[in-house]
Each structure stands twice: as structure tokens, then as C-alpha cells.
Design a protein around this motif. Structure first.
Motif, PDB file in Angstrom:
ATOM      1  N   LYS A 233      10.098 -36.445 -70.318  1.00  0.00           N
ATOM      2  CA  LYS A 233      11.493 -36.135 -70.639  1.00  0.00           C
ATOM      3  C   LYS A 233      12.036 -35.102 -69.653  1.00  0.00           C
ATOM      4  O   LYS A 233      11.285 -34.431 -68.959  1.00  0.00           O
ATOM      5  CB  LYS A 233      11.613 -35.608 -72.065  1.00  0.00           C
ATOM      6  CG  LYS A 233      11.256 -36.659 -73.102  1.00  0.00           C
ATOM      7  CD  LYS A 233      11.547 -36.183 -74.498  1.00  0.00           C
ATOM      8  CE  LYS A 233      11.234 -37.285 -75.493  1.00  0.00           C
ATOM      9  NZ  LYS A 233      11.887 -37.074 -76.768  1.00  0.00           N
ATOM     10  N   ALA A 234      13.346 -34.975 -69.645  1.00  0.00           N
ATOM     11  CA  ALA A 234      13.995 -34.017 -68.752  1.00  0.00           C
ATOM     12  C   ALA A 234      14.077 -32.633 -69.403  1.00  0.00           C
ATOM     13  O   ALA A 234      14.188 -32.514 -70.621  1.00  0.00           O
ATOM     14  CB  ALA A 234      15.399 -34.495 -68.387  1.00  0.00           C
ATOM     15  N   ASP A 235      14.016 -31.639 -68.571  1.00  0.00           N
ATOM     16  CA  ASP A 235      14.323 -30.258 -68.947  1.00  0.00           C
ATOM     17  C   ASP A 235      15.387 -29.776 -67.988  1.00  0.00           C
ATOM     18  O   ASP A 235      15.449 -30.231 -66.845  1.00  0.00           O
ATOM     19  CB  ASP A 235      13.097 -29.354 -68.819  1.00  0.00           C
ATOM     20  CG  ASP A 235      12.185 -29.400 -70.035  1.00  0.00           C
ATOM     21  OD1 ASP A 235      12.603 -29.913 -71.083  1.00  0.00           O
ATOM     22  OD2 ASP A 235      11.049 -28.930 -69.917  1.00  0.00           O
ATOM     23  N   PHE A 236      16.229 -28.850 -68.442  1.00  0.00           N
ATOM     24  CA  PHE A 236      17.176 -28.298 -67.490  1.00  0.00           C
ATOM     25  C   PHE A 236      16.966 -26.807 -67.317  1.00  0.00           C
ATOM     26  O   PHE A 236      16.703 -26.084 -68.266  1.00  0.00           O
ATOM     27  CB  PHE A 236      18.626 -28.711 -67.753  1.00  0.00           C
ATOM     28  CG  PHE A 236      19.324 -28.155 -68.961  1.00  0.00           C
ATOM     29  CD1 PHE A 236      20.319 -27.218 -68.791  1.00  0.00           C
ATOM     30  CD2 PHE A 236      19.043 -28.605 -70.231  1.00  0.00           C
ATOM     31  CE1 PHE A 236      21.013 -26.739 -69.891  1.00  0.00           C
ATOM     32  CE2 PHE A 236      19.721 -28.142 -71.325  1.00  0.00           C
ATOM     33  CZ  PHE A 236      20.715 -27.192 -71.151  1.00  0.00           C
ATOM     34  N   THR A 237      17.034 -26.392 -66.067  1.00  0.00           N
ATOM     35  CA  THR A 237      16.761 -25.024 -65.674  1.00  0.00           C
ATOM     36  C   THR A 237      17.732 -24.070 -66.335  1.00  0.00           C
ATOM     37  O   THR A 237      18.936 -24.259 -66.270  1.00  0.00           O
ATOM     38  CB  THR A 237      16.868 -24.882 -64.137  1.00  0.00           C
ATOM     39  OG1 THR A 237      16.021 -25.847 -63.540  1.00  0.00           O
ATOM     40  CG2 THR A 237      16.484 -23.503 -63.679  1.00  0.00           C
ATOM     41  N   GLY A 238      17.185 -23.074 -67.005  1.00  0.00           N
ATOM     42  CA  GLY A 238      18.007 -22.045 -67.622  1.00  0.00           C
ATOM     43  C   GLY A 238      18.380 -22.318 -69.060  1.00  0.00           C
ATOM     44  O   GLY A 238      18.906 -21.454 -69.738  1.00  0.00           O
ATOM     45  N   GLY A 239      18.127 -23.516 -69.542  1.00  0.00           N
ATOM     46  CA  GLY A 239      18.480 -23.862 -70.916  1.00  0.00           C
ATOM     47  C   GLY A 239      17.549 -23.206 -71.922  1.00  0.00           C
ATOM     48  O   GLY A 239      16.370 -22.998 -71.648  1.00  0.00           O
ATOM     49  N   THR A 240      18.103 -22.852 -73.071  1.00  0.00           N
ATOM     50  CA  THR A 240      17.303 -22.277 -74.149  1.00  0.00           C
ATOM     51  C   THR A 240      17.545 -23.068 -75.428  1.00  0.00           C
ATOM     52  O   THR A 240      18.632 -23.600 -75.647  1.00  0.00           O
ATOM     53  CB  THR A 240      17.645 -20.793 -74.387  1.00  0.00           C
ATOM     54  OG1 THR A 240      19.035 -20.670 -74.668  1.00  0.00           O
ATOM     55  CG2 THR A 240      17.293 -19.932 -73.190  1.00  0.00           C
ATOM     56  N   LEU A 241      16.528 -23.118 -76.267  1.00  0.00           N
ATOM     57  CA  LEU A 241      16.628 -23.860 -77.518  1.00  0.00           C
ATOM     58  C   LEU A 241      17.439 -23.084 -78.536  1.00  0.00           C
ATOM     59  O   LEU A 241      17.156 -21.929 -78.824  1.00  0.00           O
ATOM     60  CB  LEU A 241      15.227 -24.137 -78.069  1.00  0.00           C
ATOM     61  CG  LEU A 241      15.160 -24.895 -79.396  1.00  0.00           C
ATOM     62  CD1 LEU A 241      15.778 -26.289 -79.271  1.00  0.00           C
ATOM     63  CD2 LEU A 241      13.724 -24.976 -79.883  1.00  0.00           C
ATOM     64  N   ASN A 242      18.454 -23.737 -79.082  1.00  0.00           N
ATOM     65  CA  ASN A 242      19.207 -23.183 -80.198  1.00  0.00           C
ATOM     66  C   ASN A 242      18.478 -23.634 -81.455  1.00  0.00           C
ATOM     67  O   ASN A 242      18.505 -24.808 -81.807  1.00  0.00           O
ATOM     68  CB  ASN A 242      20.645 -23.708 -80.177  1.00  0.00           C
ATOM     69  CG  ASN A 242      21.469 -23.219 -81.350  1.00  0.00           C
ATOM     70  OD1 ASN A 242      20.984 -23.082 -82.470  1.00  0.00           O
ATOM     71  ND2 ASN A 242      22.746 -22.972 -81.101  1.00  0.00           N
ATOM     72  N   GLU A 243      17.807 -22.709 -82.122  1.00  0.00           N
ATOM     73  CA  GLU A 243      16.988 -23.040 -83.291  1.00  0.00           C
ATOM     74  C   GLU A 243      17.810 -23.682 -84.416  1.00  0.00           C
ATOM     75  O   GLU A 243      17.326 -24.560 -85.116  1.00  0.00           O
ATOM     76  CB  GLU A 243      16.286 -21.789 -83.816  1.00  0.00           C
ATOM     77  CG  GLU A 243      15.293 -21.171 -82.852  1.00  0.00           C
ATOM     78  CD  GLU A 243      14.006 -21.966 -82.706  1.00  0.00           C
ATOM     79  OE1 GLU A 243      13.680 -22.762 -83.611  1.00  0.00           O
ATOM     80  OE2 GLU A 243      13.333 -21.798 -81.672  1.00  0.00           O
ATOM     81  N   ALA A 244      19.051 -23.270 -84.553  1.00  0.00           N
ATOM     82  CA  ALA A 244      19.895 -23.791 -85.635  1.00  0.00           C
ATOM     83  C   ALA A 244      20.237 -25.261 -85.436  1.00  0.00           C
ATOM     84  O   ALA A 244      20.200 -26.054 -86.364  1.00  0.00           O
ATOM     85  CB  ALA A 244      21.169 -22.964 -85.761  1.00  0.00           C
ATOM     86  N   SER A 245      20.564 -25.634 -84.205  1.00  0.00           N
ATOM     87  CA  SER A 245      20.984 -27.011 -83.932  1.00  0.00           C
ATOM     88  C   SER A 245      19.842 -27.901 -83.461  1.00  0.00           C
ATOM     89  O   SER A 245      19.944 -29.124 -83.529  1.00  0.00           O
ATOM     90  CB  SER A 245      22.097 -27.022 -82.887  1.00  0.00           C
ATOM     91  OG  SER A 245      21.580 -26.621 -81.620  1.00  0.00           O
TER      92      SER A 245
END
Length: 88
Positions: free
Chosen positions: A34-46
């Protein structure tokens, strides 16, 4: 200068890698396919990955969203929270 939030539904990514072709500086395919994007963080709520961007990256993220065959990349206006891309 505008501020935007890119949201990425990694769970539903199919690993087509189209995003990595049009925006290789921000997207990479990782070990699980799968893809990841640089700098992205997981929003636990969504459960979605998020990244704040400005006008300088907006067009490139729109291109990545355009080529995604499962439409898991969306862009929102940070101030209003309104989805701006893709248009519904």
C-alpha cells in the motif's frame, strides 16, 4: 495562502501506485503493498492519515487524487472543513 488538509484512507488503498507516479516526492509503496505519504499522521478519531498542505502542493495532491482508482485521497479546506477535492 490557503491551507488544506489531505486525508488518505490507507485501509482501502489497493496499491495501484498511481499516486507514486504523479507525486513521487510525497507517495511511496511500502512493504505491505500500500501507499504511504510523507509527513502524514494517523488521525485516531477518523482512522485516516492526514497532512496539512498549502497552495504550493495543492495541484500535485489533486493530481494524485485524480489518478487513484479507488478515490482514497481527499482534500479539505482547513478553515471551513469543506471538501474541495474531488468535487462531489
Amino acid at each position: 495562502m490557503g491551507a488544506y488538509i489531505v486525508r488518505y484512507d490507507r485501509e482501502n488503498c489497493i496499491g495501484a501506485a498511481a499516486c507514486t507516479v504523479v507525486q513521487p516526492d510525497r507517495w511511496v509503496i511500502v512493504e505491505d503493498g500500500k501507499a504511504d505519504f510523507t509527513g502524514g499522521t494517523l488521525n485516531e478519531a477518523s482512522g485516516l492519515f492526514e497532512l496539512e498542505i498549502d497552495d504550493s502542493e495543492l495541484e500535485n495532491f489533486k493530481k494524485a487524487a485524480d489518478v487513484c482508482p479507488v478515490s482514497v485521497i481527499t482534500i479539505f479546506d482547513k478553515e471551513t472543513g469543506k471538501k474541495i477535492y474531488p468535487e462531489t
